[in-house]
Each structure stands twice: as structure tokens, then as C-alpha cells.
Design a protein around this motif. Sequence first.
Motif, PDB file in Angstrom:
ATOM      1  N   VAL A 212       0.856  -1.189   0.000  1.00  0.00           N
ATOM      2  CA  VAL A 212       0.000   0.000   0.000  1.00  0.00           C
ATOM      3  C   VAL A 212       0.892   1.239   0.000  1.00  0.00           C
ATOM      4  O   VAL A 212       2.008   1.224   0.544  1.00  0.00           O
ATOM      5  N   LEU A 213       0.401   2.298  -0.630  1.00  0.00           N
ATOM      6  CA  LEU A 213       1.081   3.583  -0.639  1.00  0.00           C
ATOM      7  C   LEU A 213       0.411   4.464   0.411  1.00  0.00           C
ATOM      8  O   LEU A 213      -0.827   4.573   0.429  1.00  0.00           O
ATOM      9  N   VAL A 214       1.199   5.060   1.282  1.00  0.00           N
ATOM     10  CA  VAL A 214       0.639   5.742   2.445  1.00  0.00           C
ATOM     11  C   VAL A 214       1.118   7.179   2.528  1.00  0.00           C
ATOM     12  O   VAL A 214       2.149   7.558   1.948  1.00  0.00           O
ATOM     13  N   GLY A 215       0.360   7.984   3.263  1.00  0.00           N
ATOM     14  CA  GLY A 215       0.694   9.391   3.386  1.00  0.00           C
ATOM     15  C   GLY A 215       0.356   9.964   4.744  1.00  0.00           C
ATOM     16  O   GLY A 215      -0.344   9.341   5.556  1.00  0.00           O
ATOM     17  N   LEU A 216       0.866  11.155   4.970  1.00  0.00           N
ATOM     18  CA  LEU A 216       0.597  11.931   6.173  1.00  0.00           C
ATOM     19  C   LEU A 216       0.111  13.324   5.765  1.00  0.00           C
ATOM     20  O   LEU A 216       0.438  13.803   4.677  1.00  0.00           O
ATOM     21  N   PRO A 217      -0.661  13.973   6.619  1.00  0.00           N
ATOM     22  CA  PRO A 217      -1.153  15.308   6.255  1.00  0.00           C
ATOM     23  C   PRO A 217      -0.039  16.340   6.227  1.00  0.00           C
ATOM     24  O   PRO A 217       0.835  16.363   7.091  1.00  0.00           O
ATOM     25  N   GLY A 218      -0.052  17.181   5.184  1.00  0.00           N
ATOM     26  CA  GLY A 218       0.896  18.277   5.061  1.00  0.00           C
ATOM     27  C   GLY A 218       0.161  19.594   4.915  1.00  0.00           C
ATOM     28  O   GLY A 218      -1.077  19.642   4.986  1.00  0.00           O
ATOM     29  N   THR A 250      -9.616   7.501  -9.816  1.00  0.00           N
ATOM     30  CA  THR A 250      -8.806   7.488 -11.042  1.00  0.00           C
ATOM     31  C   THR A 250      -7.438   8.128 -10.875  1.00  0.00           C
ATOM     32  O   THR A 250      -6.528   7.855 -11.660  1.00  0.00           O
ATOM     33  N   GLY A 251      -7.256   8.980  -9.886  1.00  0.00           N
ATOM     34  CA  GLY A 251      -5.989   9.687  -9.755  1.00  0.00           C
ATOM     35  C   GLY A 251      -5.417   9.623  -8.360  1.00  0.00           C
ATOM     36  O   GLY A 251      -6.112   9.280  -7.392  1.00  0.00           O
ATOM     37  N   SER A 252      -4.160   9.959  -8.233  1.00  0.00           N
ATOM     38  CA  SER A 252      -3.473   9.927  -6.947  1.00  0.00           C
ATOM     39  C   SER A 252      -4.039  10.973  -5.990  1.00  0.00           C
ATOM     40  O   SER A 252      -4.268  12.119  -6.375  1.00  0.00           O
ATOM     41  N   PRO A 253      -4.248  10.596  -4.715  1.00  0.00           N
ATOM     42  CA  PRO A 253      -4.728  11.572  -3.729  1.00  0.00           C
ATOM     43  C   PRO A 253      -3.595  12.375  -3.090  1.00  0.00           C
ATOM     44  O   PRO A 253      -3.855  13.264  -2.270  1.00  0.00           O
ATOM     45  N   PHE A 254      -2.345  12.061  -3.463  1.00  0.00           N
ATOM     46  CA  PHE A 254      -1.207  12.724  -2.841  1.00  0.00           C
ATOM     47  C   PHE A 254      -0.843  14.017  -3.583  1.00  0.00           C
ATOM     48  O   PHE A 254      -0.934  14.092  -4.810  1.00  0.00           O
ATOM     49  N   VAL A 255      -0.439  15.020  -2.824  1.00  0.00           N
ATOM     50  CA  VAL A 255       0.063  16.237  -3.442  1.00  0.00           C
ATOM     51  C   VAL A 255       1.482  15.955  -3.937  1.00  0.00           C
ATOM     52  O   VAL A 255       2.224  15.185  -3.349  1.00  0.00           O
ATOM     53  N   GLY A 256       1.855  16.573  -5.039  1.00  0.00           N
ATOM     54  CA  GLY A 256       3.164  16.295  -5.602  1.00  0.00           C
ATOM     55  C   GLY A 256       3.163  14.976  -6.364  1.00  0.00           C
ATOM     56  O   GLY A 256       2.181  14.219  -6.358  1.00  0.00           O
ATOM     57  N   GLU A 257       4.260  14.699  -6.989  1.00  0.00           N
ATOM     58  CA  GLU A 257       4.363  13.505  -7.830  1.00  0.00           C
ATOM     59  C   GLU A 257       4.915  12.335  -7.035  1.00  0.00           C
ATOM     60  O   GLU A 257       5.930  12.450  -6.341  1.00  0.00           O
ATOM     61  N   VAL A 258       4.238  11.197  -7.137  1.00  0.00           N
ATOM     62  CA  VAL A 258       4.709   9.966  -6.504  1.00  0.00           C
ATOM     63  C   VAL A 258       5.771   9.361  -7.425  1.00  0.00           C
ATOM     64  O   VAL A 258       5.575   9.268  -8.640  1.00  0.00           O
ATOM     65  N   THR A 266      -0.138   0.948  -9.527  1.00  0.00           N
ATOM     66  CA  THR A 266      -0.923   1.278  -8.336  1.00  0.00           C
ATOM     67  C   THR A 266      -2.372   1.580  -8.693  1.00  0.00           C
ATOM     68  O   THR A 266      -2.660   2.267  -9.671  1.00  0.00           O
ATOM     69  N   THR A 267      -3.280   1.064  -7.881  1.00  0.00           N
ATOM     70  CA  THR A 267      -4.685   1.453  -7.926  1.00  0.00           C
ATOM     71  C   THR A 267      -4.907   2.494  -6.839  1.00  0.00           C
ATOM     72  O   THR A 267      -4.690   2.220  -5.651  1.00  0.00           O
ATOM     73  N   TRP A 268      -5.321   3.691  -7.246  1.00  0.00           N
ATOM     74  CA  TRP A 268      -5.486   4.780  -6.282  1.00  0.00           C
ATOM     75  C   TRP A 268      -6.817   4.656  -5.557  1.00  0.00           C
ATOM     76  O   TRP A 268      -7.802   4.152  -6.117  1.00  0.00           O
ATOM     77  N   VAL A 269      -6.850   5.123  -4.319  1.00  0.00           N
ATOM     78  CA  VAL A 269      -8.074   5.062  -3.511  1.00  0.00           C
ATOM     79  C   VAL A 269      -8.268   6.380  -2.784  1.00  0.00           C
ATOM     80  O   VAL A 269      -7.311   7.145  -2.567  1.00  0.00           O
ATOM     81  N   GLU A 270      -9.503   6.642  -2.413  1.00  0.00           N
ATOM     82  CA  GLU A 270      -9.785   7.801  -1.565  1.00  0.00           C
ATOM     83  C   GLU A 270      -9.053   7.635  -0.234  1.00  0.00           C
ATOM     84  O   GLU A 270      -9.048   6.543   0.338  1.00  0.00           O
ATOM     85  N   PRO A 271      -8.440   8.679   0.282  1.00  0.00           N
ATOM     86  CA  PRO A 271      -7.680   8.576   1.533  1.00  0.00           C
ATOM     87  C   PRO A 271      -8.596   8.527   2.753  1.00  0.00           C
ATOM     88  O   PRO A 271      -8.821   9.538   3.425  1.00  0.00           O
ATOM     89  N   GLN A 272      -9.117   7.361   3.030  1.00  0.00           N
ATOM     90  CA  GLN A 272     -10.043   7.194   4.142  1.00  0.00           C
ATOM     91  C   GLN A 272      -9.576   6.161   5.158  1.00  0.00           C
ATOM     92  O   GLN A 272      -9.865   6.289   6.350  1.00  0.00           O
ATOM     93  N   VAL A 273      -8.882   5.109   4.703  1.00  0.00           N
ATOM     94  CA  VAL A 273      -8.487   4.023   5.592  1.00  0.00           C
ATOM     95  C   VAL A 273      -7.173   4.375   6.291  1.00  0.00           C
ATOM     96  O   VAL A 273      -6.178   4.697   5.641  1.00  0.00           O
ATOM     97  N   VAL A 274      -7.177   4.315   7.615  1.00  0.00           N
ATOM     98  CA  VAL A 274      -5.995   4.621   8.419  1.00  0.00           C
ATOM     99  C   VAL A 274      -5.399   3.316   8.935  1.00  0.00           C
ATOM    100  O   VAL A 274      -6.118   2.441   9.413  1.00  0.00           O
ATOM    101  N   ILE A 275      -4.087   3.180   8.835  1.00  0.00           N
ATOM    102  CA  ILE A 275      -3.403   2.001   9.347  1.00  0.00           C
ATOM    103  C   ILE A 275      -2.244   2.436  10.233  1.00  0.00           C
ATOM    104  O   ILE A 275      -1.754   3.564  10.141  1.00  0.00           O
TER     105      ILE A 275
END
Length: 311
Positions: A212-218, A250-258, A266-275
Motif C-alpha cells: 500500500v502507498l501511504v501518506g501523512l497530512p501536510g 482514477t488519480g493519486s490523492p497525494f500532493v506532488g508527484e509519486v 498502483t490502484t489509487w483510492v480515496e484517503p479514508q483508511v488509516v493504518i
Amino acid sequence: MRPMLATLAEAVPRGPDWVHEIKWDGMRVLADVRGGGLTLTSRSGRDVTVSFPELVPLADLFDDMLLDGEVVSLVDGRPSFGALAERMHIGDARRAARAAVAHPVTFVVFDVVRLLGQDLAGQPWSARRALLEQLELDGPRVQVPPVHDDGEGLLAATAEQGLEGIVSKRRSSTYAPGRRSPDWLKLPHRDGISVVVGGWRPEVGGSRLGAVLVGLPGPTGWEFVGRVGSGLAGRAGAGLLARLRPLEVTGSPFVGEVPREDATGTTWVEPQVVIDVASLGRSSGGRLRQPSFQRVRTDLTATDLQETSDG
């Protein structure tokens, strides 16, 4: 109401102004008793009353009361989040009743916020604690654990016993609902972090979840911090993938380029699930070092992570 939250600390605060408690690896819950009824609310605001029928007797203790604590599942005397996870999402009353007999939980109470119509949030912790001890809540399914003056000793003891860590509280602190306060400090033993999932990749040559591709709030949105593949084999990966499939976009939820090596396939998803992931910290570029999946945090939302980032 949302519970008061602790701030992550790097060292145990010293001196007589502080008191220290065990940090329980459970589910944060507010227990609201009114007129003979009980409502259990998770940290995210979800009503989880039906999931824990063994806690209903709390409604018989007082006509009006609001308690803050953790629901824990004890295995050989120690809290097990894995065992608790099997109980947290039961929405059927009959199934919950059977689970309560087979694998009962314990409500570990550490604060009283309201009693008999009196709002206690503005009272200092020391006064609320004294009242909590007078309520004599200890029973088969409810515990009021002790507090300790020696924080460093407690931190060492919890590490030796394999517990999650400690929480240190300023004796004069009022109860600040929904706020992360420097008057409550948490010191976990595990080097873990909660992140949001923004995409997933299948394992090489297969269809099962590989990473999984993961992120933090900026400042301007979700910032990509790495790809997590370790710990996702078997049921853990299958369960996480089932949560992610309905969220595909359809698109990446991350700011900037992955980076291409991460984004490819990668299949992109809405940033809702927290792990939760464990790691060796973050690199100079902000990437998690050797991250491994620990668990899904159904008690946290993406909004919780953003609010934590804001203060």
C-alpha cells in the motif's frame, strides 16, 4: 463529545506536578450513562454500544455519568488488540452476546467527566481522579487502574512486561474534549505511526495485495511517505484489500508527484483508511524506513490525522 487526546513525548516528565498511568492497547471509548441507558462512543464518534453488551451493567451504577477509558481484550492478563479487533465491528446484537461470553472485554476507566448532572471537565485531574476512586467501579468487566508517581520506573516496567507504554498527566489539567493537550503526554514503546492509505499494488504476478502507498497530512494535502509491503501476507492483506476496493479513484490523492517506481501498477483510492505501521523512523527525504503493517485503525479517521497534524 470527543475524548481528550495526549501529545506524543520523547521523555517522561519529572516532578510532583505529574502522575503516570499505563497506556492500554485498546479502543478509546466514552461511556455515557443517562436515565438507565448506556451509550458507548468510539474516539471517531461511532456508536459501538451493541458491540459490547457485557458493559451494559454500567447503566445501573448511577443515573447520570460520563466515563472516559479504553475497552481492552485481555489475553493471559495482557491487552491484545488483535483479539479486540474481532469484537469492535460486531453490529448484530445476538452475535455480540455470544462473543461477550466467549471473549469478554474489560473497560479500563481513567477519567470521569460528568456525574449526576455536574460537568467535571473544568475540574483539575486530581479532583476528578479522587472522585473516580470514590465511585468504586471495579468489577468483573470494569477496572480503575492505579496511577504512579515514578514515571520512569513505570516506563521501564511496561517495557519489560510487553505493554504499550505510559501516559503522563499534569495533576492540575482540566479535561479538554476533542483536543490534543500538552497536559497529557504519551510515551509508547513501539515506534509506530498512523498513516492514511492512498493506493495499493498487487503482489508480483498475482492479484492479492502486495503493498500500500501511504501518506501523512501536510500544509497543502496528503504527502506521500512511502510504500508498505511487509506484514500484509495472508488474512491481514485480504482484509485490508476488501476495505480499499470500494474506495478506488482514477488519480493519486497525494500532493506532488509519486515516484514512478512506486506509482507503477498502483490502484489509487480515496484517503479514508488509516493504518498503523512500524518503522525505523523517516529518511532525510521524508520516506518511512523499512515500514511494516501492524493493523487497521478503525477507531481513527483521516480527519483525526489531519486534526492531530494541526495541533
